[in-house]
Design an enzyme around this catalytic site. Structure first.
Site, PDB file in Angstrom:
ATOM      1  N   CYS B  83      43.483  12.071 -43.337  1.00 15.86           N
ATOM      2  CA  CYS B  83      43.702  11.622 -44.785  1.00 15.86           C
ATOM      3  C   CYS B  83      44.169  12.631 -45.647  1.00 15.86           C
ATOM      4  O   CYS B  83      44.980  12.249 -46.555  1.00 15.86           O
ATOM      5  CB  CYS B  83      42.296  11.331 -45.025  1.00 15.86           C
ATOM      6  N   LYS B  86      47.812  13.906 -45.440  1.00 15.06           N
ATOM      7  CA  LYS B  86      48.721  12.539 -45.532  1.00 15.06           C
ATOM      8  C   LYS B  86      48.688  12.112 -47.017  1.00 15.06           C
ATOM      9  O   LYS B  86      49.665  12.000 -47.736  1.00 15.06           O
ATOM     10  CB  LYS B  86      47.853  11.437 -44.760  1.00 15.06           C
TER      11      LYS B  86
END
Lengths: 561, 526
Positions: B83, B86
C-alpha cells in the site's frame, strides 16, 4: 454560517431545535404571534396553515406546536384569478429549484432575474445567482487554479523538476472561467425553460401580496417567492471606495501583486488561499484573534498555522480604519495598530447582507429582522401569507445546498400537497481554504453547552504526501462524541480533500450513528479518511460534574482495544 | 453459548496450571496483521514474541537468490512492498497529468519538465525505512520481543527461528499465530524469469520506457497508471473483457475507458505466451500473435499465501488448494493452539482487514490464554460486557476498498450484479456520470461515475461505488453509512457539501433503472 446554528435547549419543547432557533432569532421571541391562525382567503382551493404557539414562550420552556394542513390545494389546478401560481423573484439556487419543482408539479410559474453582470448590484445579477456567478463555482475554479502552485512545490519531492518556475497568466484563467460561467448560465436557463417556468428579465418589485411589478408591467400570482439572495457588504470607512468586494475579486482585470484582505470569515480565507497560490502577496486583517469565528476552536488554530506556513500574513486583532491612496497609485491600509503600505488591492470580505432593499417588502408588511433578512416560519412563509422566501435572503444557513433544500421543500408544500419543512440540522459545510475545511454537526464548545459530557477524539498528523514532499502540510481531524449516547455529534477536518471526505461522514452524523458504528467500519487504506474510523483513544473527556475518577481507567480500556 | 464456555473453561483449568512456555504467544510474520495482534496481545498482558526476516526494500530474489532463506523479508508488506510505496508512486505519477491540467488554468508549464525516477525511489526508500523504524519501536514499546530470522512451526506449541547465520533456536509458546502474508506469482510460461513482480516493480533501477503488464487485477491497473503517469508507454494484457473482475461491471467499463483515455494500450481477452530476451529488451509474444519489445514485463497475475516454508503439513495444519491456511471464523486453525490471520488465510486480502483480524484475535487474548480451547468463541457474552459490545469474530460485511488507478475506484457493499443475484425483491440502481468541475476548465475528457444500489423494498443502500478523483477518500464515510444499514432516504436527507463531487451521493433523485431479481442476466464473467 455555522455560528448561526446555536441550538437552544428548551425544557418542554415539542419542536425541533431549528424551530426554536427561528423562534429565538434576534431575541424576537413573540413575533410569530401575529401569524396565529390565518387562512388564505383568496382562493377557494386554499392552503390552510395554522401555527399554534402555546404562550408564554420563555427561554426555559417553549411550546411550539405546528400543524400544517393542506386542503385539496394542489397548485397544479389553474387558478383563474392569477397570472401565475408562483412568481419567483430571483433565479439563483433557491429560486430556480423552487420554480422548477413547482413547474414539475404542474404549477404555472414565472421567475424574474436581473440582467447578467459579474459584479452584482441593484440592477445587475444573472440567472444562476451567487453560487454560479459570484460564489461557489467561480471561487472553486480559482481555487483549482491556485492549488497548482502548491502541487508544483510538492512534486519536487516526488522527482519532478522544472527548468523555470511555472508562471501564471491571470487573463487566461479569467477568460476560461468566464466562458465556463456563460456555459452554466445557458444550462440554468435551459433547465428553467425545460421545466416550463417562464423567465422574465428585470427587477421584480412587490406591489401587493399578489402582485409583482417588473419594468412597469404588473403580474399577479397566487404565491410570491422571494429568493433574491445577499450581497457583499463593505463598511463605510474613509477610502472604502478604493476597496473591492468578492464579486470584483473574482473578475479582476489583472492579478493583485499585493492584496489586503479584510475579514476573517470563509470568504476571506478562501481568497487568501487563492491569491497566495497565484503568488500575490497576501495580508489578512481580522478583528478577532483567530480566523473563522463560529468554527471549532482547534480547527481555527490549525487553519491559521497552516495558512501562515504557506506564506499568508495574518494580522489579528487589527481593525481597518482607513484606506489611503498614495501618489504611486498604491493603497495603504490604516488600522488601529499601524499602517501597512504597498497594496495594489484592498478587498473587504466583511460579511454579506440580504438583498431586501427596494423590493416593496415593508409596504406589503413583510417582516424583516434587524439585519434586513426576511423573517420566515419553518415552511419559509413570511408574515404575509402569500409571500414566501428561501435562501440567503432569509439568513438562516447561507449555503447553496440549503437554499436548494428550502426551495425544494417549498415547492412540495405549495404544489405537491406535501407540507415539508426544510431540516436545518446537521448540515455539513466546507471552507475551500488551502488546506480546506469540512465539518458537520457541533463544534466542541457547542457540544459542551448542549450535551455537557462529551468525549473528544483528535488526530493531527503529517499526511503521506507531505512526508515525501517535505512541505509542512498537516491534517487535523476531530470527532466529538456524546458521552451518554455514544452518538457522534460533531466531526471536523482541515486538510486536503476535507470537503470531499466529510460528505459521507455527514450521512452518518445525520443518521445519528455512534462512535461504535464508526469503529466497526473498516478503513480504506491508505487514505486520510480512514483516520476517522480508527480513532481509538479519546484525546480528552469533558465532564460537567467531576466523575468518580473513572475517566482514567476508561481511557486505558479504550486504548487496549 | 455461555454455558458451553463454562464447560470448556473447566476443562482448560488443568492445562492452565502448567504454564511452562517461553511465550504466551509467538507470532510468525511482522506484517500489518502480525504486528497488530502481537502489540494488542502484549497490551492485554500476554508475553509475546514475533519473528520476521530483516528488512530490505528489495525483494528476496534479488538479495537472497535461489535457496536463500528469505521467504518474505521485512517487517510489513503493506509498508514495504504494498500500500504505502504504491501510494507514494501513485502520488508521484499524478503530477504528470496535473501539469497537463494546469495549462488551461493559466499556468505556463511548457518549459522543460523533468521527472527523476531515482530521486523518487530514494525518497520512497527513506520513507519506508522511517516507517519500518516506527513499526519496530511500536513493537518494543508494547513489550513484544522481536526476533530476526525465518520462523517455522515444529510442533503445536513450538516454533523454530532460523537466524541469519543459519543457527536454529526453538521457542515454546502456548499459542502460535501465523501472519506471513502472501507473495506475487508469475505465470508459468517460457521466459517467465525475464518478467518481474510487483515487489521488484516498486524498486526498479530505471523507469521503464515501455512496459508490458499482464493481469487485470488491482495491482495491474495501479502499475499501469503509475508508469503511464510518469511517461512510460504501457501495454496492459488481461484475459477477461474488462479489468478488475469481481467489481461492478459498469465501474469496470469506466476504469477501462479511463485507462485508455490516459494513454494506456489495453489488450482485453489476451494472454502472454512467451518471453524472450532481445537486444532492445524483453520480447513479448501474446496468444493473439502480437509481438512487443518492452524493457519491463510485469506479472500482476495474483498472489499466493506464504505457507510453504512454515512446515504446516508436518504439524497437521490444514491448507486449502491455493495453499491458504484454513481457519474458522475466529482465525483458529484445526490445530487449536495455532491461529492464522491476514493474507496467508486468503480471506479478504486487505491491510485493514488483516488489522481487524489481528485486533479481533488480540482483544480476546485473555480468554484464549485462559482456555486454550477449540471453543473459545463461547466467551462472547462475557466478553461483551467487559469490552463494550464489540464482536469477536471479524466481520467481513461492507468492507470498503479502493483501487488506486488514476483516477481511483472505490467501492463498498454489493456490486449491481451481486445485488441482483442476492436480492429477494427488486433492486434500484442510481447512477450519475458527470464531468468533474476541475475538468470544465482543464479540458480533460474524463467523466466521474457514481452508483448506488438500493433494495427496492427496504430502501437500504446495498452498495456504493465511485470511479473518479478522491474516490477512496470519499467512500470512507459512505462505508459507515452502509455498515449501519443506512437507507436511501437517509442519504437523501443529508445536505450536500457544495461544490464537491461527493455531494452527488446525496443528491441522486431519480432511479436510473429498476432490476427485478431473477429476471436480470447479470453480466458476470466479463
Amino acid at each position: 454560517m455555522a455560528a448561526t446554528r446555536v441550538m437552544a435547549s428548551a425544557g418542554n419543547a415539542v419542536s425541533t431545535p431549528q424551530s426554536l432557533n427561528l423562534c429565538f432569532k434576534n431575541g424576537r421571541l413573540l413575533t410569530q404571534k401575529k401569524r396565529l391562525f390565518f387562512v388564505n382567503n383568496n382562493s377557494s382551493k386554499k392552503l390552510m396553515l395554522s401555527v399554534v404557539h402555546s404562550f408564554p414562550c420563555a427561554h426555559r420552556s417553549c411550546r411550539f406546536t405546528t400543524t400544517v394542513r393542506a386542503e385539496s390545494t394542489n397548485g397544479s389546478e389553474p387558478s383563474a384569478n392569477y397570472d401565475f401560481d408562483l412568481f419567483t423573484i430571483g433565479a439563483g439556487s433557491g429560486g430556480v429549484r423552487a420554480s422548477r419543482f413547482a413547474a414539475n408539479f404542474g404549477a404555472k410559474v414565472a421567475v424574474c432575474e436581473l440582467p447578467f453582470a459579474t459584479v452584482s448590484s441593484d440592477s445587475a445579477g444573472g440567472v444562476g445567482g451567487t453560487c454560479v456567478l459570484r460564489g461557489c463555482v467561480p471561487k472553486k475554479l480559482l481555487v483549482y487554479a491556485s492549488k497548482f502552485s502548491h502541487e508544483f512545490e510538492e512534486s519536487g519531492g516526488f522527482g519532478w523538476s522544472y527548468d523555470a518556475e511555472p508562471k501564471h497568466d491571470w487573463s487566461t484563467l479569467i477568460a476560461n472561467k468566464n466562458a465556463e460561467l456563460q456555459r452554466l448560465v445557458g444550462i440554468y436557463k435551459n433547465i428553467l425553460k425545460n421545466s416550463g417556468a417562464m423567465l422574465l428579465e428585470g427587477r421584480g418589485k412587490i406591489v401587493d401580496p399578489h402582485t409583482v411589478d417588473i419594468n412597469g408591467k404588473l403580474y399577479s400570482a397566487k404565491n410570491i417567492l422571494i429568493a433574491v439572495g445577499g450581497r457583499p457588504f463593505i463598511p463605510d470607512i474613509p477610502g472604502s471606495e478604493y476597496a473591492i468586494d468578492s464579486d470584483a475579486a473574482l473578475d479582476l482585470p489583472s492579478k493583485p501583486k499585493k492584496i489586503a484582505i479584510v475579514g476573517g470569515g470563509y470568504i476571506a480565507v478562501e481568497f487568501a488561499g487563492i491569491f497566495n497560490g497565484l503568488k500575490s502577496g497576501v495580508h489578512v486583517f481580522i478583528r478577532q484573534k483567530k480566523l473563522l469565528r463560529g468554527f471549532d476552536e482547534e480547527v481555527r488554530d490549525f487553519l491559521g498555522e497552516q495558512m501562515s506556513l504557506r506564506g499568508i500574513n495574518i494580522h489579528s486583532e487589527e481593525t481597518p480604519q482607513a484606506i489611503v491612496k498614495s501618489s504611486d497609485g498604491l493603497l495603504s491600509l490604516k488600522t488601529n495598530k499601524g499602517t501597512v503600505d504597498g497594496f495594489t488591492h484592498v478587498m473587504f470580505a466583511t460579511g454579506r447582507k440580504p438583498n431586501t432593499k427596494n423590493l416593496g417588502l415593508e409596504a406589503v408588511g413583510v417582516n424583516l429582522s434587524i439585519n434586513g433578512a426576511i423573517e420566515v416560519d419553518e415552511f419559509s412563509r413570511t408574515s404575509v401569507p402569500s409571500i414566501w422566501a428561501v435562501g440567503d435572503v432569509t439568513d438562516r444557513i447561507n449555503l447553496t445546498p440549503v437554499a436548494l433544500m428550502e426551495g425544494g421543500a417549498l415547492a412540495k408544500t405549495l404544489f405537491a400537497n406535501e407540507p415539508t419543512k426544510p431540516d436545518h440540522s446537521a448540515v455539513p459545510c466546507a471552507v475551500f481554504s488551502q488546506p480546506p475545511i469540512g465539518q458537520v454537526g457541533l463544534t466542541e464548545d457547542q457540544a459542551v453547552k448542549e450535551y455537557g459530557d462529551i468525549d473528544v477524539y483528535t488526530s493531527n498528523f503529517r499526511p503521506l504526501k507531505a512526508t515525501l514532499s517535505g512541505l509542512p502540510d498537516r491534517v487535523f481531524m476531530k470527532l466529538i462524541v456524546c458521552a451518554k449516547t455514544n452518538k457522534v455529534i460533531g466531526l471536523h477536518m482541515c486538510g486536503e480533500e476535507s470537503a470531499e471526505i466529510v460528505q459521507g461522514f455527514a450521512i452518518a452524523v445525520k443518521a445519528g450513528l455512534t462512535k461504535a458504528d464508526f469503529d466497526a467500519t473498516i478503513g480504506i487504506h491508505p487514505t486520510a479518511a480512514e483516520e476517522f474510523v480508527t480513532m481509538r483513544t479519546p484525546t480528552r473527556k469533558i465532564r460537567s460534574a467531576p466523575s468518580e475518577g473513572k475517566s482514567d481507567s476508561d481511557a486505558k480500556a479504550a486504548a487496549g482495544v | 453459548m455461555a454455558r458451553k464456555m463454562l464447560i470448556d473453561g473447566e476443562l482448560e483449568k488443568t492445562n492452565d496450571a502448567e504454564s511452562h512456555y517461553d511465550f504466551d504467544l509467538f507470532v510468525i510474520g511482522a506484517g500489518s496483521g502480525g504486528v497488530r495482534a502481537s502489540r494488542f496481545s502484549a497490551q492485554n498482558g500476554a508475553k509475546v514474541a514475533i519473528c520476521e526476516l530483516p528488512f530490505h526494500p528489495i525483494s528476496s530474489e534479488v538479495i537472497g537468490g535461489v535457496g536463500g532463506t528469505h521467504e518474505e523479508p521485512g517487517l510489513d508488506w503493506c509498508v514495504i512492498r504494498g500500500c504505502v510505496p504504491k501510494k507514494i508512486l501513485v502520488y508521484g505519477a499524478s503530477f504528470g497529468p496535473e501539469l497537463e491540467d494546469a495549462r488551461n488554468y493559466g499556468w505556463d508549464v511548457n518549459a522543460k519538465i523533468d521527472f527523476n525516477w531515482k530521486k523518487l525511489l530514494q525518497k520512497k526508500t527513506d520513507e519506508i525505512n522511517r516507517l519500518n523504524g516506527i513499526y519496530k519501536r511500536l513493537l518494543s514499546g508494547a513489550g513484544v520481543k522481536l526476533f530476526e530470522g525465518e520462523g517455522r512451526v515444529i510442533g503445536p506449541n513450538e516454533v523454530e527461528v532460523i537466524q541469519l547465520d543459519g543457527t536454529k533456536i526453538s521457542y515454546s509458546a502456548k499459542h502460535i499465530l501465523i501472519a506471513t502474508g502472501s507473495r506475487a506469482q508469475r505465470l508459468p510460461i517460457p521466459g517467465q524469469e525475464l518478467g518481474i513482480t510487483s515487489d521488484e516493480a516498486l524498486s526498479l533501477e530505471e523507469l521503464p520506457k515501455h512496459a508490458v503488464i499482464l493481469g487485470g487485477g488491482y495491482i495491474a491497473v495501479e502499475f499501469a497508471s503509475i508508469w503511464r503517469g510518469m511517461g512510460t508507454k504501457v501495454d496492459l494484457f488481461y484475459r477477461k473483457d474488462l479489468p478488475l473482475r469481481g467489481f461492478d461491471d459498469e465501474m469496470r467499463e469506466v476504469v477501462a475507458k479511463n485507462l485508455e483515455g490516459r494513454g494506456i494500450k489495453l489488450h482485453p481477452g489476451a494472454n502472454l505466451k512467451e518471453l524472450s530476451k532481445t537486444e532492445g529488451g524483453v520480447k513479448v509474444l501474446s496468444d493473439h500473435g502480437e509481438e512487443i519489445v518492452a524493457d519491463v514485463v510485469l506479472f500482476a497475475t495474483g498472489r499466493a499465501p506464504n505457507s510453504k516454508r512454515l512446515n504446516m503439513e508436518a504439524v497437521g495444519v490444514e491448507l486449502d488448494k491455493a495453499g491458504a491456511i484454513k481457519v474458522n471464523q475466529y482465525s483458529q486453525t484445526n490445530v487449536p493452539s495455532i491461529w492464522a490471520i491476514g493474507d496467508v488465510t486468503n480471506r479478504m486480502n486487505l491491510t485493514p482487514v488483516a488489522l481487524m483480524e489481528g485486533t479481533c484475535f488480540a482483544v480476546r487474548y485473555p480468554e484464549i490464554l485462559a482456555l486454550t480451547s477449540m471453543f473459545v468463541s463461547v466467551v462472547m457474552s462475557d466478553y461483551n460486557t467487559v469490552f463494550g459490545g464489540k464482536p469477536m469474530a471479524p466481520d467481513y460485511s461492507n468492507i470498503a476498498c479502493a483501487v488506486f488507478c488514476i483516477p481511483p475506484l472505490s467501492v463498498v457493499g454489493l456490486s449491481e450484479q451481486e445485488a441482483v443475484e442476492k436480492a429477494k425483491g427488486d433492486v434500484l440502481i442510481f447512477t450519475s456520470t458527470f464531468n468533474p468541475m476541475k475538468n470544465t476548465i482543464s479540458g480533460r475528457q474524463e467523466k466521474t461515475m457514481m452508483k448506488l444500489v438500493v433494495d427496492a423494498e427496504t430502501d437500504k443502500v446495498l452498495g456504493a461505488s465511485m470511479c473518479g478523483p478522491d474516490a477512496a477518500e470519499i467512500m470512507q464515510g459512505i462505508a459507515i453509512a452502509l455498515k449501519c444499514g443506512a437507507t436511501k432516504a437517509q442519504f437523501d436527507s443529508t445536505v450536500g457539501i457544495h461544490p464537491s463531487a461527493a455531494e452527488e451521493f446525496v443528491t441522486m433523485r431519480s432511479v436510473t433503472r429498476r432490476v427485478s431479481a431473477g429476471t436480470a442476466k447479470p453480466r458476470t464473467n466479463l
